[in-house]
Design an enzyme around this catalytic site. Structure first.
Site, PDB file in Angstrom:
ATOM      1  N   CYS A   1       3.801 -35.513 -32.550  1.00  0.00           N
ATOM      2  CA  CYS A   1       5.230 -35.344 -32.811  1.00  0.00           C
ATOM      3  C   CYS A   1       5.743 -34.128 -32.042  1.00  0.00           C
ATOM      4  O   CYS A   1       5.020 -33.191 -31.765  1.00  0.00           O
ATOM      5  CB  CYS A   1       5.463 -35.128 -34.300  1.00  0.00           C
ATOM      6  SG  CYS A   1       4.796 -36.458 -35.279  1.00  0.00           S
TER       7      CYS A   1
ATOM      8  N   ARG B   1       4.949 -36.199 -25.102  1.00  0.00           N
ATOM      9  CA  ARG B   1       3.938 -36.133 -26.164  1.00  0.00           C
ATOM     10  C   ARG B   1       3.698 -37.499 -26.791  1.00  0.00           C
ATOM     11  O   ARG B   1       2.775 -37.684 -27.569  1.00  0.00           O
ATOM     12  CB  ARG B   1       4.357 -35.132 -27.234  1.00  0.00           C
ATOM     13  CG  ARG B   1       4.514 -33.706 -26.726  1.00  0.00           C
ATOM     14  CD  ARG B   1       5.245 -32.830 -27.726  1.00  0.00           C
ATOM     15  NE  ARG B   1       4.468 -32.590 -28.909  1.00  0.00           N
ATOM     16  CZ  ARG B   1       3.664 -31.519 -29.078  1.00  0.00           C
ATOM     17  NH1 ARG B   1       3.582 -30.634 -28.108  1.00  0.00           N
ATOM     18  NH2 ARG B   1       2.987 -31.343 -30.166  1.00  0.00           N
TER      19      ARG B   1
ATOM     20  N   TRP C   1       5.478 -39.516 -33.924  1.00  0.00           N
ATOM     21  CA  TRP C   1       4.389 -40.436 -33.519  1.00  0.00           C
ATOM     22  C   TRP C   1       3.746 -40.852 -34.822  1.00  0.00           C
ATOM     23  O   TRP C   1       3.108 -40.059 -35.504  1.00  0.00           O
ATOM     24  CB  TRP C   1       3.405 -39.704 -32.611  1.00  0.00           C
ATOM     25  CG  TRP C   1       2.452 -40.596 -31.881  1.00  0.00           C
ATOM     26  CD1 TRP C   1       2.731 -41.476 -30.868  1.00  0.00           C
ATOM     27  CD2 TRP C   1       1.039 -40.702 -32.102  1.00  0.00           C
ATOM     28  NE1 TRP C   1       1.589 -42.102 -30.450  1.00  0.00           N
ATOM     29  CE2 TRP C   1       0.536 -41.662 -31.179  1.00  0.00           C
ATOM     30  CE3 TRP C   1       0.142 -40.087 -32.972  1.00  0.00           C
ATOM     31  CZ2 TRP C   1      -0.806 -42.007 -31.113  1.00  0.00           C
ATOM     32  CZ3 TRP C   1      -1.205 -40.433 -32.899  1.00  0.00           C
ATOM     33  CH2 TRP C   1      -1.666 -41.399 -31.990  1.00  0.00           C
TER      34      TRP C   1
ATOM     35  N   ASN D   1       5.072 -32.017 -38.139  1.00  0.00           N
ATOM     36  CA  ASN D   1       4.031 -32.589 -37.287  1.00  0.00           C
ATOM     37  C   ASN D   1       2.725 -32.322 -38.006  1.00  0.00           C
ATOM     38  O   ASN D   1       2.444 -31.191 -38.388  1.00  0.00           O
ATOM     39  CB  ASN D   1       4.045 -31.899 -35.920  1.00  0.00           C
ATOM     40  CG  ASN D   1       3.004 -32.500 -34.970  1.00  0.00           C
ATOM     41  OD1 ASN D   1       2.485 -33.583 -35.232  1.00  0.00           O
ATOM     42  ND2 ASN D   1       2.711 -31.782 -33.908  1.00  0.00           N
ATOM     43  N   GLY D   2       1.913 -33.358 -38.247  1.00  0.00           N
ATOM     44  CA  GLY D   2       0.644 -33.160 -38.938  1.00  0.00           C
ATOM     45  C   GLY D   2       0.498 -34.176 -40.064  1.00  0.00           C
ATOM     46  O   GLY D   2       1.205 -35.175 -40.107  1.00  0.00           O
TER      47      GLY D   2
ATOM     48  N   GLU E   1     -14.653 -42.329 -16.433  1.00  0.00           N
ATOM     49  CA  GLU E   1     -13.290 -41.790 -16.300  1.00  0.00           C
ATOM     50  C   GLU E   1     -12.390 -42.767 -15.560  1.00  0.00           C
ATOM     51  O   GLU E   1     -11.245 -42.999 -15.945  1.00  0.00           O
ATOM     52  CB  GLU E   1     -13.346 -40.444 -15.597  1.00  0.00           C
ATOM     53  CG  GLU E   1     -12.013 -39.825 -15.255  1.00  0.00           C
ATOM     54  CD  GLU E   1     -11.106 -39.594 -16.464  1.00  0.00           C
ATOM     55  OE1 GLU E   1     -11.580 -39.678 -17.608  1.00  0.00           O
ATOM     56  OE2 GLU E   1      -9.902 -39.368 -16.240  1.00  0.00           O
TER      57      GLU E   1
ATOM     58  N   LYS F   1      -8.948 -44.436 -17.102  1.00  0.00           N
ATOM     59  CA  LYS F   1      -7.647 -44.358 -16.430  1.00  0.00           C
ATOM     60  C   LYS F   1      -7.017 -45.744 -16.335  1.00  0.00           C
ATOM     61  O   LYS F   1      -5.856 -45.954 -16.657  1.00  0.00           O
ATOM     62  CB  LYS F   1      -7.818 -43.771 -15.023  1.00  0.00           C
ATOM     63  CG  LYS F   1      -8.115 -42.287 -15.003  1.00  0.00           C
ATOM     64  CD  LYS F   1      -6.915 -41.420 -15.227  1.00  0.00           C
ATOM     65  CE  LYS F   1      -6.720 -40.685 -16.500  1.00  0.00           C
ATOM     66  NZ  LYS F   1      -7.743 -40.171 -17.310  1.00  0.00           N
TER      67      LYS F   1
ATOM     68  N   GLU G   1      -5.985 -47.092 -19.883  1.00  0.00           N
ATOM     69  CA  GLU G   1      -4.932 -46.439 -20.678  1.00  0.00           C
ATOM     70  C   GLU G   1      -3.550 -46.554 -20.063  1.00  0.00           C
ATOM     71  O   GLU G   1      -2.554 -46.405 -20.760  1.00  0.00           O
ATOM     72  CB  GLU G   1      -5.266 -44.983 -20.963  1.00  0.00           C
ATOM     73  CG  GLU G   1      -5.287 -44.076 -19.763  1.00  0.00           C
ATOM     74  CD  GLU G   1      -5.514 -42.615 -20.175  1.00  0.00           C
ATOM     75  OE1 GLU G   1      -5.016 -42.194 -21.231  1.00  0.00           O
ATOM     76  OE2 GLU G   1      -6.193 -41.906 -19.433  1.00  0.00           O
TER      77      GLU G   1
ATOM     78  N   HIS H   1     -29.284 -54.785 -17.954  1.00  0.00           N
ATOM     79  CA  HIS H   1     -29.620 -54.870 -19.387  1.00  0.00           C
ATOM     80  C   HIS H   1     -28.498 -55.522 -20.183  1.00  0.00           C
ATOM     81  O   HIS H   1     -28.205 -55.127 -21.308  1.00  0.00           O
ATOM     82  CB  HIS H   1     -29.959 -53.472 -19.914  1.00  0.00           C
ATOM     83  CG  HIS H   1     -31.041 -52.821 -19.115  1.00  0.00           C
ATOM     84  ND1 HIS H   1     -32.368 -53.141 -19.241  1.00  0.00           N
ATOM     85  CD2 HIS H   1     -30.961 -51.922 -18.097  1.00  0.00           C
ATOM     86  CE1 HIS H   1     -33.080 -52.432 -18.377  1.00  0.00           C
ATOM     87  NE2 HIS H   1     -32.262 -51.688 -17.665  1.00  0.00           N
TER      88      HIS H   1
ATOM     89  N   LYS I   1       0.138 -37.511 -25.617  1.00  0.00           N
ATOM     90  CA  LYS I   1      -0.459 -36.566 -24.674  1.00  0.00           C
ATOM     91  C   LYS I   1      -1.454 -35.649 -25.376  1.00  0.00           C
ATOM     92  O   LYS I   1      -2.468 -35.291 -24.828  1.00  0.00           O
ATOM     93  CB  LYS I   1       0.620 -35.724 -23.998  1.00  0.00           C
ATOM     94  CG  LYS I   1       0.077 -34.715 -22.977  1.00  0.00           C
ATOM     95  CD  LYS I   1      -0.714 -35.394 -21.882  1.00  0.00           C
ATOM     96  CE  LYS I   1      -1.357 -34.425 -20.915  1.00  0.00           C
ATOM     97  NZ  LYS I   1      -2.263 -35.086 -19.959  1.00  0.00           N
TER      98      LYS I   1
HETATM   99  C1  AGP Z   1      -6.977 -38.900 -20.903  1.00  0.00           C
HETATM  100  O1  AGP Z   1      -6.313 -39.545 -19.822  1.00  0.00           O
HETATM  101  C2  AGP Z   1      -6.316 -39.143 -22.232  1.00  0.00           C
HETATM  102  N1  AGP Z   1      -4.951 -38.786 -22.203  1.00  0.00           N
HETATM  103  C3  AGP Z   1      -7.099 -38.565 -23.390  1.00  0.00           C
HETATM  104  O2  AGP Z   1      -8.377 -39.161 -23.369  1.00  0.00           O
HETATM  105  C4  AGP Z   1      -7.294 -37.030 -23.401  1.00  0.00           C
HETATM  106  O3  AGP Z   1      -8.185 -36.648 -22.387  1.00  0.00           O
HETATM  107  C5  AGP Z   1      -7.905 -36.639 -24.754  1.00  0.00           C
HETATM  108  O4  AGP Z   1      -6.987 -36.984 -25.768  1.00  0.00           O
HETATM  109  C6  AGP Z   1      -8.252 -35.153 -24.856  1.00  0.00           C
HETATM  110  O5  AGP Z   1      -7.095 -34.385 -24.696  1.00  0.00           O
HETATM  111  P1  AGP Z   1      -7.265 -32.794 -24.463  1.00  0.00           P
HETATM  112  O6  AGP Z   1      -7.970 -32.617 -23.151  1.00  0.00           O
HETATM  113  O7  AGP Z   1      -5.866 -32.258 -24.443  1.00  0.00           O
HETATM  114  O8  AGP Z   1      -8.076 -32.254 -25.600  1.00  0.00           O
END
Ligand code: AGP
Length: 609
Positions: A2, A27, A74, A100-101, A482, A486, A489, A505, A604
């Site tokens: 949020c 965010r 969020w 937020n929380g 990674e 990418k 997501e 395997h 984010k």
């Molecule tokens: C990565 O592209 C994602 N947005 C997500 O996996 C991110 O790396 C993860 O939430 C960790 O975030 P941070 O590095 O801010 O702790």
């Protein structure tokens, strides 16, 4: 998660709040709302969906008033509906809160309040908080909030506003970031600095358990037990322009293209060419202390966890230190074996990821020394670890982490080099490593200059696929993870990363002409092995795209398409091999019309567990 913004001062609040929420959109959110106090009491406007929906509703009737709060939600408790959007009010409708929380004992409190006649409109835990403060209110908002917070469990970053006290904002922080913006006769409260930068760079970071009381005369920080706390005023060191798109179509592309600069900004000031080592004074550890550690645990989430695996290869290969890499969400709950001879490294771009923060706190509680590799200056993890290295990659706004990843790997290289040179790495090897690090920014730039080749590969092999595999070996196995993340997501294509040898395997059953396979295959110690893996895939009709070094005719002959990357030391190849994969996912997502900077369902910074 949020987004929070609050204002008190001479300006009209509503427009300023909306503009502030727009700078917090990155965010991730699913509804938005504001509350303003004017001569006629509390005016609340909120709407499900993107901020533009709320703006359309405000067009005809922008509430007047010079004090207000705004929120992008969020969803955690309750669906993303207008009713569940913040701000929420108490029974009287005269007290509003944004939050937020997660309030973990909200259902118990809700039931007790309902038994005392309270009627709730929403499914949220936040509304419970509003009603609790409303019930405790006896003419002093600050005291009512402090009393209520003594009754709640959970995490919060929140701001209260009341039409009975139009000159006061009361904020509190426990587990979700909040900072006070100190302007010229105007004061702000926000979940991060983005909404404030056009007004002030002077900020005060709240710590857990602290409250801030903002009035038209100034601000005061206290804790729940009324003590007044003096806090340092920090200066934000990046510009609004930096956090804007700077002419790029998307923040993600801007941030991918910033990597020659961001990688250098991470390394800058740390490289000691003559001694073939790195200066890492921010760790707050003497060389003697660094040498004492018997093992390292790296803990993180998502992309940061991937960079942690690369750190494992570096530290074990260079410094001969045993390393374990743990998902923070697992580490925090599994009763890990940690002691003062363990160095725990928390990696987090945002410095606010709830699981990583909890993992670091758990490590500290068990006596480990903790260091953080964090990008956001002043973030919670950065302030709670015993030492660390700031990435200095600049604001990363796109939800998909790119430049932070390569900077995390660069920072891990610095730490590995320092420790290795204290243990067994020769000065000559150290100097070679330093030289290779110094070449990376220019090599990254060479890759970016050929981005159009990646765009063609994206269009030819991945744009219409439903699945994809990413395969790598050694230190490029985490790069495969990674690259797959990418693609997943931001383009919503199902992609998996695997160690290339693992295909035999089971996963090789997936291979057919509809399965594009991306190999990360630089000329490293396991090159001949990955050639065999490519042949296995080709023999089953798979389409192969390979990242290779110049002149690798063997793989060029085998693969359906290749993209060449500059040569560097094996352990540093991930900084270069990850960039084409970032571009690949970006172009696929754009061609599929996806929301590249704010992918569905994602935020984010995941500040709730
Ligand atoms: C990565 O592209 C994602 N947005 C997500 O996996 C991110 O790396 C993860 O939430 C960790 O975030 P941070 O590095 O801010 O702790």
């Amino acid at each position: 998660m949020c987004g929070i913004v609050g204002y008190i001062g001479p300006r009209q609040a509503a427009g300023l709040l909306i503009d502030g929420l727009r700078r917090l959109e990155y965010r991730g959110y699913d509804s938005a709302g504001i509350a303003v106090v004017n001569g006629h009491g509390l005016k609340i406007m909120k709407a499900a969906g993107k901020l533009s929906v709320l703006e359309n509703e405000l067009k005809e009737k922008m509430p007047e008033g010079t004090i207000g709060i705004g929120h992008t939600r969020w969803a955690t408790h309750g669906a993303p509906t207008t009713t569940n959007a913040h701000p929420h009010t108490d029974q009287s409708g005269r007290i509003a809160v944004i939050h937020n929380g997660i309030i973990e004992n909200s259902s118990v409190i809700r039931k007790a309040l309902q038994q005392r006649g309270h009627v709730f409109k929403s499914e949220t835990d936040t509304e419970v908080l509003a009603h609790l403060v409303g019930e405790l209110y006896q003419g002093n908002l600050e005291e009512a909030v402090a009393s209520a917070l003594r009754e709640v469990d959970g995490a919060y970053g929140l701001v209260f506003l009341s039409s009975d006290e139009p000159g006061v904002l009361v904020a509190a922080r426990k587990g979700s970031p909040l900072l006070v913006g100190v302007g010229e006769n105007e004061w702000f409260i926000a979940s991060d600095a983005s909404p404030l930068l056009q007004y002030t760079r002077s900020v005060v970071y709240l710590d857990d358990g602290e409250m801030a009381v903002l009035t038209r005369e100034g601000y005061r920080v206290r804790n729940l037990e009324t003590a007044r706390i003096s806090k340092e005023v920090n200066q934000i060191d990046w510009d609004l322009a930096q956090s804007e798109r700077g002419g790029y179509p998307h923040f993600m592309l801007k941030e991918i293209c910033e990597q020659p600069e961001s990688i250098w900004n991470t390394l800058r000031g740390h490289l000691l060419e003559e001694d073939g080592t790195a200066r890492v004074t921010g760790l707050n550890l003497t060389d003697e202390e660094l040498k004492q550690f018997e093992r390292v645990i790296i803990t993180a989430c998502g992309t940061s966890w991937h960079s942690g695996i690369i750190g494992e290869y570096m530290l074990e290969e260079m410094a001969r230190l045993p390393v374990e890499v743990e998902y923070a969400s697992e580490f925090r709950y599994r009763n890990p074996v940690v002691d003062p001879r363990t160095l725990v490294i928390g990696i987090s771009q945002s410095g606010e990821t709830a699981d990583t923060l909890a993992a670091v706190r758990e490590a500290k509680r068990r006596g480990a020394r903790t260091i953080g590799l964090v990008n956001v200056v002043g973030s919670t993890i950065a302030r709670e670890v015993d030492g660390g290295i700031y990435l200095h990659a600049g604001p990363e706004v796109g939800v998909a982490s790119t430049k932070a990843f390569t900077s995390q790997v660069a920072a891990l290289a610095l730490i590995s080099l320092r420790i290795a040179r204290l243990r067994n790495l020769s000065i000559l090897q150290g100097r070679q490593f330093v030289e290779a690090l110094q070449r990376l920014p220019a090599q990254a730039a060479q890759i970016l200059e050929r981005a159009s080749e990646i765009e063609q590969l994206a269009d030819r092999f991945l744009r219409t696929t439903r699945n994809a595999l990413y395969l790598g070996r050694g230190v490029n196995f985490p790069v495969a993870l990674e690259g797959a993340l990418k693609l997943k997501e931001i383009s919503y294509i199902h992609a998996e990363g695997y160690p290339a040898a693992e295909m035999k395997h089971g996963p090789i059953a997936l291979i057919d002409e509809n399965m594009p396979v991306v190999f990360i295959a630089p000329r490293d110690a396991v090159h001949s092995k990955i050639v065999s893996n490519i042949e296995e895939v080709k023999a089953r009709g798979g389409k192969v795209i390979a990242l290779i070094n110049e002149g690798d005719s063997e793989i060029e002959r085998l693969a359906d398409a290749t993209f060449t990357i500059p040569e560097t030391l094996d352990l540093l190849t991930p900084i270069l091999t990850s960039i084409p994969l970032q571009l690949l996912s970006y172009y696929v997502a754009v061609s599929r019309g996806c929301n590249v900077d704010q992918p569905r369902n994602l935020a984010k910074s995941v500040t709730v567990e």
